[in-house]
Design a protein around this motif. Sequence first.
Motif, mmCIF file in Angstrom:
data_model
loop_
_atom_site.group_PDB
_atom_site.id
_atom_site.type_symbol
_atom_site.label_atom_id
_atom_site.label_comp_id
_atom_site.label_asym_id
_atom_site.label_seq_id
_atom_site.Cartn_x
_atom_site.Cartn_y
_atom_site.Cartn_z
ATOM 1 N N ASP A 1 -43.464 24.286 -93.240
ATOM 2 C CA ASP A 1 -44.460 23.476 -93.928
ATOM 3 C C ASP A 1 -44.323 23.622 -95.445
ATOM 4 O OD1 ASP A 1 -45.655 22.548 -91.563
ATOM 5 O OD2 ASP A 1 -46.776 24.412 -91.370
ATOM 6 N N THR A 2 -44.970 22.723 -96.159
ATOM 7 C CA THR A 2 -44.971 22.754 -97.615
ATOM 8 C C THR A 2 -46.403 22.718 -98.115
ATOM 9 O OG1 THR A 2 -42.852 21.572 -97.723
ATOM 10 C CG2 THR A 2 -44.209 21.575 -99.710
ATOM 11 N N ILE A 3 -46.737 23.625 -99.035
ATOM 12 C CA ILE A 3 -48.067 23.635 -99.652
ATOM 13 C C ILE A 3 -47.974 22.824 -100.940
ATOM 14 C CG2 ILE A 3 -49.990 25.041 -100.446
ATOM 15 C CD1 ILE A 3 -49.229 25.436 -97.496
ATOM 16 N N TYR A 4 -48.337 21.562 -100.852
ATOM 17 C CA TYR A 4 -48.231 20.682 -102.007
ATOM 18 C C TYR A 4 -49.364 20.907 -103.010
ATOM 19 C CZ TYR A 4 -44.731 17.794 -99.607
ATOM 20 O OH TYR A 4 -43.603 17.335 -98.997
ATOM 21 N N TRP B 1 -59.428 30.673 -91.849
ATOM 22 C CA TRP B 1 -59.208 29.265 -92.160
ATOM 23 C C TRP B 1 -59.746 28.377 -91.054
ATOM 24 C CZ3 TRP B 1 -57.103 27.633 -96.760
ATOM 25 C CH2 TRP B 1 -56.536 28.629 -97.561
ATOM 26 N N CYS B 2 -60.231 27.215 -91.451
ATOM 27 C CA CYS B 2 -60.675 26.202 -90.498
ATOM 28 C C CYS B 2 -59.506 25.269 -90.204
ATOM 29 C CB CYS B 2 -61.841 25.395 -91.056
ATOM 30 S SG CYS B 2 -63.277 26.387 -91.513
ATOM 31 N N LYS B 3 -59.620 24.565 -89.097
ATOM 32 C CA LYS B 3 -58.591 23.590 -88.748
ATOM 33 C C LYS B 3 -58.639 22.426 -89.726
ATOM 34 C CE LYS B 3 -58.472 24.737 -83.845
ATOM 35 N NZ LYS B 3 -58.638 24.237 -82.459
ATOM 36 N N GLY C 1 -53.635 21.367 -99.322
ATOM 37 C CA GLY C 1 -52.972 20.145 -98.887
ATOM 38 C C GLY C 1 -51.533 20.442 -98.505
ATOM 39 N N THR C 2 -51.136 20.060 -97.300
ATOM 40 C CA THR C 2 -49.793 20.342 -96.793
ATOM 41 C C THR C 2 -49.088 19.041 -96.443
ATOM 42 O OG1 THR C 2 -50.308 20.446 -94.416
ATOM 43 C CG2 THR C 2 -50.825 22.395 -95.746
ATOM 44 N N ASN C 3 -47.893 19.176 -95.842
ATOM 45 C CA ASN C 3 -47.162 17.986 -95.418
ATOM 46 C C ASN C 3 -47.722 17.408 -94.120
ATOM 47 O OD1 ASN C 3 -46.114 20.512 -94.444
ATOM 48 N ND2 ASN C 3 -44.471 19.376 -93.446
ATOM 49 N N VAL D 1 -51.478 28.159 -87.965
ATOM 50 C CA VAL D 1 -51.426 26.708 -88.177
ATOM 51 C C VAL D 1 -50.393 26.278 -89.208
ATOM 52 C CG1 VAL D 1 -53.779 26.215 -87.436
ATOM 53 C CG2 VAL D 1 -53.363 26.897 -89.779
ATOM 54 N N VAL D 2 -50.020 27.156 -90.120
ATOM 55 C CA VAL D 2 -49.036 26.822 -91.151
ATOM 56 C C VAL D 2 -47.789 27.665 -90.939
ATOM 57 C CG1 VAL D 2 -48.545 26.731 -93.614
ATOM 58 C CG2 VAL D 2 -50.838 26.214 -92.792
#
Length: 300
Positions: free
Chosen positions: A238-241, A271-273, A256-258, A233-234
């Motif tokens: 992507d960015t892990i903010y 991991w969950c969706k 929290g991602t973009n 999923v990532v």
Amino acid sequence: CLANLILLTIIINICPFFGLFQPTNVLAGENRWTVFLKGMTSKPITAIQISPKNSQIIYVATYGDGILGTNDNGKTWFFLNNGLKNKEILSLKVDPKIPDNLYVGTSAGFFFSKNRGKLWSDSILDSLKINNLFVCPKNAGIVYAGTNKGIYYINCRAPDIRFEPKGLIKFNVLSVTGGTSLDIAKVIVPEQSSVKSYTYQNIFILFAGTSNGRIFKKRNIDFDWQNITPEEVVTANDTIYSLTVDRQDLQKVYVGTNHGVYKSLNGGFTWCKRLKSSLDDLGIYQLYVNPYAENIIYAA
């Protein structure tokens, strides 16, 4: 009152904007905000911290004007920049054990104050961009910094500030969090038996998120960082903010991602969706778990 403090912290800590706002009548179900401008800077606000000792004392970080403080819950503000040579603040934290201790990460270097920002130390890590700071909740003066070149351990308890790299030097670390939790320290498999036994101990755990979509985990008994990124999923685009954990159960990790929020209930093993489809098109710059109600999470 609790809801006011939580919302004030989460909203301002992640969204750079001009002016400072505080929610009013939140518990009554109203969505009204009061703006505080007296003495406030016009620079973007990048972080806010409330003293755990006195909720009237609030610190605000800006990108360009340094640190401001208030002793009256935001009615009036004053600058706290004596000795703070870099005023482009990216991260600000109050030590939960010693509230007079403030830690600041800037666009180039780390600063430390022992007297609520009245005087700042000389900077260290001047060549690094200090994106995010995590203060150990049980060890006063111990800070972990997420930088553009990995994680750094900083000890502010000694007469002179000490620091050392802690890995991930090839990564731009935007978020770092962690804590101490009871975890499996050793797995024992007896000979001539298929029954496993486990030994548990309190283990310090760190989580780190990077600008290229990687999520890492490291326990103090581990030799190196473990990549726990949910590859399905990532992606590297992507960015892990932001990263946060449930302080009562570090197995619960929120990212929290973009493009939304992800969660793990087992320390990043699976991991969950995304938590809610309405967040999918949003950049989640900060997450906060309500310490008094773990099923309530604030996303900014």
